[in-house]
Design an enzyme around this catalytic site. Structure first.
Site, PDB file in Angstrom:
ATOM      1  N   SER A  15       0.838  -1.454   0.000  1.00 41.47           N
ATOM      2  CA  SER A  15      -0.452  -0.240  -0.003  1.00 41.47           C
ATOM      3  C   SER A  15       1.024   1.237  -0.172  1.00 41.47           C
ATOM      4  O   SER A  15       0.233   2.025  -0.236  1.00 41.47           O
ATOM      5  CB  SER A  15      -1.154  -0.225   1.200  1.00 41.47           C
ATOM      6  OG  SER A  15      -0.639   0.524   1.969  1.00 41.47           O
ATOM      7  N   HIS A 111       8.783   3.420   8.821  1.00 44.46           N
ATOM      8  CA  HIS A 111       8.217   1.989  10.002  1.00 44.46           C
ATOM      9  C   HIS A 111       6.895   3.053  11.098  1.00 44.46           C
ATOM     10  O   HIS A 111       6.829   4.150  10.967  1.00 44.46           O
ATOM     11  CB  HIS A 111       9.553   1.991  11.065  1.00 44.46           C
ATOM     12  CG  HIS A 111       9.031   1.669  12.310  1.00 44.46           C
ATOM     13  ND1 HIS A 111       9.963   0.264  12.444  1.00 44.46           N
ATOM     14  CD2 HIS A 111       8.843   2.406  13.853  1.00 44.46           C
ATOM     15  CE1 HIS A 111       9.747  -0.624  12.781  1.00 44.46           C
ATOM     16  NE2 HIS A 111       8.986   0.717  14.538  1.00 44.46           N
TER      17      HIS A 111
HETATM   18  C1  GRF Z   1       4.042  -0.470   6.641  1.00 48.86           C
HETATM   19  O1  GRF Z   1       3.044  -0.165   7.921  1.00 48.86           O
HETATM   20  C2  GRF Z   1       5.291   0.267   7.197  1.00 48.86           C
HETATM   21  O2  GRF Z   1       5.192   0.623   8.285  1.00 48.86           O
HETATM   22  C3  GRF Z   1       6.172  -0.947   7.245  1.00 48.86           C
HETATM   23  O3  GRF Z   1       5.341  -2.048   6.373  1.00 48.86           O
HETATM   24  C4  GRF Z   1       3.874  -2.094   6.740  1.00 48.86           C
HETATM   25  C5  GRF Z   1       4.479  -1.606   4.870  1.00 48.86           C
HETATM   26  O4  GRF Z   1       2.935  -1.706   4.405  1.00 48.86           O
HETATM   27  N1  GRF Z   1       7.661  -0.910   7.559  1.00 48.86           N
HETATM   28  P1  GRF Z   1       2.385  -1.740   2.709  1.00 48.86           P
HETATM   29  O5  GRF Z   1       2.911  -3.673   2.500  1.00 48.86           O
HETATM   30  O6  GRF Z   1       3.082  -0.750   2.264  1.00 48.86           O
HETATM   31  O7  GRF Z   1       1.111  -1.479   2.531  1.00 48.86           O
END
Ligand code: GRF
Length: 194
Positions: A15, A111
């Site tokens: 996402s 993060h």
């Molecule tokens: C996010 O919450 C990011 O903070 C963490 O991994 C997650 C990835 O989510 N590092 P997506 O795959 O971008 O939906």
């Protein structure tokens, strides 16, 4: 102005990757994504890239003897595309000096906590467990220390009494999708080489 060339690494749903693509398409981020690297060919990020016609390489970590060998492959793929910056958008592997040193000050991570609180895995669960009333997300430069490099930007998210892991994650992610592209745009001048 020359578009910023962004390489993206993702392991999961993607996402945040899509949020970068949407910001580019909406003209909020002057960039191109010449390459997405995933470590799992069935991940959501791969499907999203296919939908947007963005080139994807699958680099399956199981095919490499150690983390350094995996990172050498990532460096070679991104250097071949002459990327200005590499974004770890949910890359669920620990990276080594091989990657960090190839892109000094040019490797960025998102993060899901207000660093330096709740480094490492399941930051949302850690925040709920700790009982904090404010959490959020952080965009930072990646260094050899896990989730500890210089902070570029943060967004705060209140933790509500009724929050579950899913509800808090969802609100944190909404902020991530705004914060990550905006931070890339704000810092593009530092990275643009062309
Ligand atoms: C996010 O919450 C990011 O903070 C963490 O991994 C997650 C990835 O989510 N590092 P997506 O795959 O971008 O939906």
């Amino acid at each position: 102005m020359t578009p910023l060339r962004i390489g993206v690494m993702a392991s999961g749903n993607g996402s945040n990757f899509e949020a970068i693509v949407q910001a580019i398409q909406a003209g909020r981020l002057g960039a191109d994504i010449p390459l997405l690297v995933v470590n799992n060919k069935n991940c959501g990020a791969h499907q999203r890239a296919d939908r947007f016609g963005i080139p994807v390489e699958v680099v399956d970590h199981r095919g490499y003897t150690d983390r350094e060998a995996l990172d050498r492959e990532l460096v070679s793929l991104f250097q071949a595309q002459q990327v200005d910056v590499v974004v770890m958008a949910g890359w669920m592997r620990i990276v080594t000096d091989v990657l960090v040193d190839a892109f000094p000050e040019r490797l960025v991570n998102i993060h899901p906590s207000l660093l330096p609180s709740f480094r490492g895995l399941d930051a949302v669960g850690q925040a709920l467990q700790a009982g904090v009333s404010i959490s959020g997300c952080t965009v930072h430069i990646v260094t050899a220390d896990l989730d500890a490099g210089p902070i570029l930007a943060q967004a705060a998210v209140p933790v509500l009494a009724a929050d579950t892991h899913a509800s808090l994650s969802g609100r944190v992610q909404k902020q991530e999708h705004v914060l990550l592209p905006a931070t890339l745009q704000q810092n593009a001048h530092r990275w643009r080489q062309g």
